[in-house]
Design a protein around this motif. Structure first.
Motif, mmCIF file in Angstrom:
data_model
loop_
_atom_site.group_PDB
_atom_site.id
_atom_site.type_symbol
_atom_site.label_atom_id
_atom_site.label_comp_id
_atom_site.label_asym_id
_atom_site.label_seq_id
_atom_site.Cartn_x
_atom_site.Cartn_y
_atom_site.Cartn_z
ATOM 1 N N PRO A 135 9.795 -2.299 -1.279
ATOM 2 C CA PRO A 135 11.177 -2.744 -1.502
ATOM 3 C C PRO A 135 11.365 -4.241 -1.696
ATOM 4 N N SER A 136 10.546 -5.069 -1.060
ATOM 5 C CA SER A 136 10.737 -6.521 -1.236
ATOM 6 C C SER A 136 9.399 -7.222 -1.460
ATOM 7 N N VAL A 137 8.675 -7.533 -0.400
ATOM 8 C CA VAL A 137 7.369 -8.163 -0.556
ATOM 9 C C VAL A 137 6.283 -7.156 -0.226
ATOM 10 N N GLY A 138 5.087 -7.399 -0.756
ATOM 11 C CA GLY A 138 4.008 -6.445 -0.589
ATOM 12 C C GLY A 138 2.927 -6.911 0.366
ATOM 13 N N PRO A 139 1.740 -6.325 0.263
ATOM 14 C CA PRO A 139 0.648 -6.612 1.201
ATOM 15 C C PRO A 139 0.127 -8.043 1.168
ATOM 16 N N ASP A 140 0.557 -8.864 0.197
ATOM 17 C CA ASP A 140 0.206 -10.288 0.259
ATOM 18 C C ASP A 140 0.877 -10.960 1.462
ATOM 19 N N PHE A 141 1.929 -10.340 1.977
ATOM 20 C CA PHE A 141 2.604 -10.783 3.192
ATOM 21 C C PHE A 141 2.223 -9.825 4.325
ATOM 22 N N PRO A 142 2.366 -10.246 5.568
ATOM 23 C CA PRO A 142 1.933 -9.391 6.689
ATOM 24 C C PRO A 142 2.929 -8.277 7.023
ATOM 25 N N ILE A 143 3.284 -7.494 6.012
ATOM 26 C CA ILE A 143 4.275 -6.440 6.223
ATOM 27 C C ILE A 143 3.808 -5.393 7.224
ATOM 28 N N ALA A 144 2.495 -5.200 7.336
ATOM 29 C CA ALA A 144 1.964 -4.130 8.173
ATOM 30 C C ALA A 144 2.166 -4.382 9.662
ATOM 31 N N HIS A 145 2.401 -5.648 10.055
ATOM 32 C CA HIS A 145 2.540 -5.922 11.488
ATOM 33 C C HIS A 145 3.658 -6.899 11.843
ATOM 34 N N ASP A 146 4.437 -7.347 10.865
ATOM 35 C CA ASP A 146 5.500 -8.321 11.137
ATOM 36 C C ASP A 146 6.866 -7.680 10.885
ATOM 37 N N PRO A 147 7.567 -7.211 11.941
ATOM 38 C CA PRO A 147 8.860 -6.540 11.754
ATOM 39 C C PRO A 147 9.939 -7.420 11.139
ATOM 40 N N SER A 148 9.789 -8.738 11.184
ATOM 41 C CA SER A 148 10.814 -9.603 10.601
ATOM 42 C C SER A 148 10.864 -9.484 9.080
ATOM 43 N N ILE A 184 12.456 7.192 -3.811
ATOM 44 C CA ILE A 184 12.437 7.316 -2.361
ATOM 45 C C ILE A 184 13.840 7.684 -1.883
ATOM 46 N N ARG A 185 13.931 8.741 -1.061
ATOM 47 C CA ARG A 185 15.213 9.165 -0.527
ATOM 48 C C ARG A 185 15.119 9.315 0.987
ATOM 49 N N LEU A 186 16.258 9.066 1.644
ATOM 50 C CA LEU A 186 16.272 8.981 3.099
ATOM 51 C C LEU A 186 17.528 9.657 3.644
ATOM 52 N N ALA A 187 17.373 10.393 4.743
ATOM 53 C CA ALA A 187 18.510 11.019 5.414
ATOM 54 C C ALA A 187 18.219 11.070 6.909
ATOM 55 N N TRP A 188 19.275 11.300 7.687
ATOM 56 C CA TRP A 188 19.084 11.342 9.137
ATOM 57 C C TRP A 188 20.120 12.259 9.784
ATOM 58 N N ASN A 189 19.803 12.685 10.973
ATOM 59 C CA ASN A 189 20.778 13.243 11.906
ATOM 60 C C ASN A 189 20.273 12.985 13.318
ATOM 61 N N GLU A 190 20.919 13.516 14.314
ATOM 62 C CA GLU A 190 20.536 13.221 15.690
ATOM 63 C C GLU A 190 19.152 13.757 16.036
ATOM 64 N N ALA A 226 19.178 8.479 -2.378
ATOM 65 C CA ALA A 226 18.137 7.589 -2.900
ATOM 66 C C ALA A 226 18.323 6.164 -2.408
ATOM 67 N N LEU A 227 17.230 5.520 -2.022
ATOM 68 C CA LEU A 227 17.285 4.110 -1.655
ATOM 69 C C LEU A 227 17.373 3.258 -2.915
ATOM 70 N N PRO A 228 18.198 2.224 -2.912
ATOM 71 C CA PRO A 228 18.250 1.326 -4.068
ATOM 72 C C PRO A 228 16.890 0.703 -4.337
ATOM 73 N N ASP A 229 16.632 0.457 -5.604
ATOM 74 C CA ASP A 229 15.358 -0.143 -6.003
ATOM 75 C C ASP A 229 15.602 -1.540 -6.566
ATOM 76 N N PHE A 230 14.821 -2.511 -6.098
ATOM 77 C CA PHE A 230 14.995 -3.898 -6.518
ATOM 78 C C PHE A 230 13.777 -4.426 -7.284
ATOM 79 N N SER A 231 12.958 -3.521 -7.798
ATOM 80 C CA SER A 231 11.723 -3.942 -8.467
ATOM 81 C C SER A 231 11.994 -4.769 -9.722
#
Length: 218
Positions: free
Chosen positions: A196-209, A54-60, A38-43
Motif C-alpha cells: 500500500p505505501s512503502v515496500g521491503p526497502d523499508f523495515p515494514i516487517a517489524h516497524d509498526p509505525s 485486496i478486500r477487507l471486512a470485519w465483525n465481532e 476493496a481497499l483503495p490502491d495508491f500504486s
C-alpha cells in the motif's frame, strides 16, 4: 534528480473496513466480499504495477481478507515451508494501532496466506503465523487450524479468502478500539510485489509505525 522516497511514503493512510455480520460463510466460499469492501490502491502515485485486488471486512468474531491476483502467464509457485519467500499474501495487524513505536508489541501479528503449497500434493492453501523480528514482546501463538483459508487457482492467477478469528488476534476488541494497524505485502514470482505505501526497502516487517490505519466502520 533521482527520487529518494516513494511518493506514497509522504502520506499517512486511514482506510475503512466495512462491517459484515454474517461472516464467515459456510461452504466453498468463506467471504464473497463485494467491490465495496476493496481497499483503495495508491500504486499510481509511484507508477507501480497493480496485479492484486485486496478486500477487507470485519465483525465481532474476526477479520476477513480476500485477494484476487490476475494477469499471470506462468503457474503460481507456493511453498508452505518458506511462506515469506513464495507467492502469496503477508499481512501485519496491530490490534492497538500504536503508530508511535518502532518495535512490535504483543498486540502485533504477522500472518502469511498462500493459495497453494500445502498438503501431500502441495495444492492446498495454507496459513501461518510468523514471529516479528526485534519485537519487544511476541504475540501469543494461535492454533493455526482456527484460521480458515480457501483458494481457487486459475490459468491467469488465483483467488484467496481467509478468515482470521478474534481468538487469533490478541487484543482484538472492537467495542473499545475501532482502529487497527494494518499492512500487507503481496508477492508473486512473475508479477513482483504489491504493497500500500512503502515496500521491503523499508523495515515494514517489524516497524509498526510504517503500517497504515484501518477503521472498523459500521
Amino acid at each position: 534528480m533521482s527520487q529518494l522516497l516513494p511518493h506514497r511514503f509522504l502520506f499517512r493512510y486511514s482506510l475503512p473496513a466495512k462491517y459484515a455480520a454474517k461472516l464467515p460463510l459456510r461452504g466453498k466460499s468463506l467471504l464473497k466480499l463485494s467491490a465495496a469492501h476493496a481497499l483503495p490502491d495508491f500504486s499510481d502515485l509511484d507508477s507501480a504495477a497493480k496485479f492484486g485486488d485486496i478486500r477487507l471486512a470485519w465483525n465481532e468474531q474476526g477479520i476477513g481478507i480476500t485477494v484476487k491476483v490476475s494477469g499471470k502467464t506462468r503457474p503460481t509457485v507456493c511453498r508452505a515451508a518458506i511462506p515469506t519467500e513464495t507467492d502469496g499474501l503477508q499481512v501485519w495487524i496491530d490490534t492497538r494501532n500504536t503508530q508511535n513505536i518502532h518495535r512490535a508489541s504483543r498486540f502485533c501479528h504477522h500472518f502469511a496466506f498462500l493459495p497453494a503449497g500445502d498438503g501431500p500434493k502441495r495444492d492446498q492453501p495454507s496459513a501461518s503465523q510468523l514471529a516479528i523480528a526485534r519485537a519487544r514482546e511476541d504475540a501469543p501463538q494461535t492454533y493455526i487450524n482456527d484460521i480458515q483459508v480457501r483458494s481457487v487457482i486459475a490459468d491467469d492467477g488465483y483467488q484467496l479468502e481467509t478468515w482470521v478469528p478474534a481468538a487469533a488476534l490478541h487484543g482484538f476488541d472492537p467495542e473499545s478500539t475501532r482502529q487497527l494497524g494494518f499492512y500487507y505485502l503481496l508477492q508473486d514470482s512473475e508479477l513482483g510485489q504489491q504493497y500500500p505505501s512503502v515496500g521491503p526497502d523499508f523495515p515494514i516487517a517489524h516497524d509498526p509505525s510504517l503500517w497504515m490505519t484501518v477503521e472498523l466502520a459500521r
